[in-house]
Design an enzyme around this catalytic site. Structure first.
Site, PDB file in Angstrom:
ATOM      1  N   HIS A 137      54.130  45.868  37.075  1.00  0.00           N
ATOM      2  CA  HIS A 137      54.491  44.442  36.987  1.00  0.00           C
ATOM      3  C   HIS A 137      54.030  43.788  38.295  1.00  0.00           C
ATOM      4  CE1 HIS A 137      57.897  46.061  34.447  1.00  0.00           C
ATOM      5  NE2 HIS A 137      57.601  45.002  33.727  1.00  0.00           N
ATOM      6  N   ASP A 168      56.790  44.365  40.819  1.00  0.00           N
ATOM      7  CA  ASP A 168      57.098  45.750  41.235  1.00  0.00           C
ATOM      8  C   ASP A 168      56.517  45.979  42.615  1.00  0.00           C
ATOM      9  OD1 ASP A 168      58.177  46.363  38.759  1.00  0.00           O
ATOM     10  OD2 ASP A 168      56.384  47.368  38.014  1.00  0.00           O
TER      11      ASP A 168
END
Ligand code: GLC
Ligand code: MN
Ligand code: MN
Length: 412
Positions: A77, A80
């Protein structure tokens, strides 16, 4: 057995892992299009009722450990790896450069990027909220993820619209929200076309991922089938660029036959990407590693995918259990997940070439003789005995699963 002192516990886990028979070599593992998510490996075990049980780890550790195990692809992501406040700014460029370096150093590729549109408070009313500024921000986020994807050489972008829905009905008009959600997707596709042209790269494959519930109470696009309808609804401007990323467990969560859900995606040419894991029907998203709950169903799923030449990613979207330590994630959790997948994939090949299953399947398709095709009774008589082959095939697949076809015998 005597209590095991803390400083001997890792050695015990490693010895018992060896006793399990070892695993595939990293070279063998790398032959498969297995992709490892940053968020899976770095999951700390937290949940609504659960405190974290593992310490935080960054992308450098994850990429290095994936390389050792033999996972050839990494995905992430945006948030992340990049703090929300750095998105689209200098901080992002520095982090992306570090990721590129780390991937190159360990011989990994970035397969996929995805936008987190569910965690931050800005998405509290969803990525397609009523307020235009939220939708504008969501469009910025997905466009920015497309940029990151091209920089990292990814082929896929995934969208899990987890917060597209509500807890209480009435405030939003669902048709409007769906249009707005399509606007964000359209913005990502337009950006993709622009950047792909500039960089002389193919456009990304944009993949929608459904989950029937969680974290919203009610979800506007709860299943892969709902998403197929959405792709072809006319709201999505570039339907040819958009397909699906079904997740095994997300289909089970609403009670689907996963194989049938995948078949519906396949016949539409929309099975782009596949999140692999395991869990229980009609329950929450436990993201258990493949094969620990439904190995027979998994074998059947892979038979379908192998026989239809699916060649997209198998994305390890699971969560190492909270009882597994940081060391255990690398020593036990990730390699055994990968190896169960490869074993099931090989078994799927055995099912496809098994002479008993092949002959039985062909016989079923050949049908019987002497039927008057305008007479139901006569059709029933013509192939009645053949139909016992349905159960025989299921038995044979079970035998392949447990190794009985290779001579495993029953004890007396
Ligand atoms: C979240 C979801 C996971 C999904 C991923 C991609 O981590 O839990 O299922 O695949 O986001 O956005
Ligand atoms: Mn998933
Ligand atoms: Mn899941």
């Amino acid at each position: 057995m005597k209590p095991v002192p803390p400083n001997q516990q890792q050695a015990l886990v490693e010895r018992l892992m060896q006793a399990c028979g070892g695993g595939y070599s990293p070279e063998t593992r790398r032959k498969h299009f297995i992709t490892g998510p940053q968020w899976a490996a770095s999951y700390q075990g937290q949940a609504l009722f659960h405190a974290p049980t593992r310490t935080a780890i960054g992308f450098e550790d994850v990429i290095r450990e994936f390389a050792k195990i033999g996972i050839g692809y990494w995905c992430t992501h945006d948030t992340d790896v990049i703090p929300t406040e750095q998105l689209g700014k200098d901080g992002q460029h520095q982090i992306v450069a570090r990721i590129q370096k780390s991937l190159a150093e360990h011989g990994l590729k970035c397969s996929m990027v995805t936008t987190e549109t569910f965690y931050h408070e800005v998405f509290v009313a969803g990525p397609a909220a009523e307020a235009p500024e939220v939708r504008c921000y969501a469009a910025f986020r997905v466009r920015n993820t497309v940029d990151i994807g091209h920089e990292l050489g990814a082929e896929y972008a995934v969208y899990w619209p987890g917060s597209l829905g509500y807890y209480t009905q009435g405030a939003i008009d669902e048709t409007e929200s769906l249009r707005w959600y399509a606007d964000a997707l359209n913005a990502a596709c337009e950006r993709d076309i622009e950047i792909a042209k500039k960089k002389n790269r193919p456009t990304l494959k944009h993949c929608l991922e459904a989950k029937p519930f969680e974290p919203q109470g009610e979800i506007l696009l709860p299943t892969s089938d709902a998403m197929l309808g959405f792709i072809f609804s006319g709201l999505v401007k570039r339907p040819e660029m958009v397909g699906l990323n079904p997740e095994y467990l997300h289909e089970l969560m609403w009670g689907a036959a996963v194989r049938a859900a995948l078949a519906r995606a396949l016949v539409c040419g929309k099975l782009f990407h596949f999140d692999i894991n395991d869990g229980y029907r009609l329950k929450h998203d436990v993201d258990i590693a493949i094969g620990l709950v439904n190995p027979l169903d998994w074998l059947n799923v892979l038979v379908l995918l192998r026989s239809h030449g699916y060649n997209g990613p198998f994305n390890l979207d699971y969560k190492p259990p909270r009882t597994t330590s940081n060391a255990g994630v690398w020593a036990v959790s990730v390699p055994t997940m990968v190896d169960r997948f490869i074993t099931l994939w090989e078994m799927a090949g055995e099912v496809i070439s098994d002479p008993i299953i092949t002959e039985a399947t062909e016989a079923l398709k050949a049908g019987g003789t002497g039927a008057d095709t305008k007479n139901a009774e006569s059709i029933v008589k013509a192939n009645k005995e053949l139909l016992s082959l349905h159960e025989l095939i299921a038995h044979r697949i079970f035998q392949i699963l447990i190794g009985a076809h290779r001579g495993r015998t029953y004890s007396l």
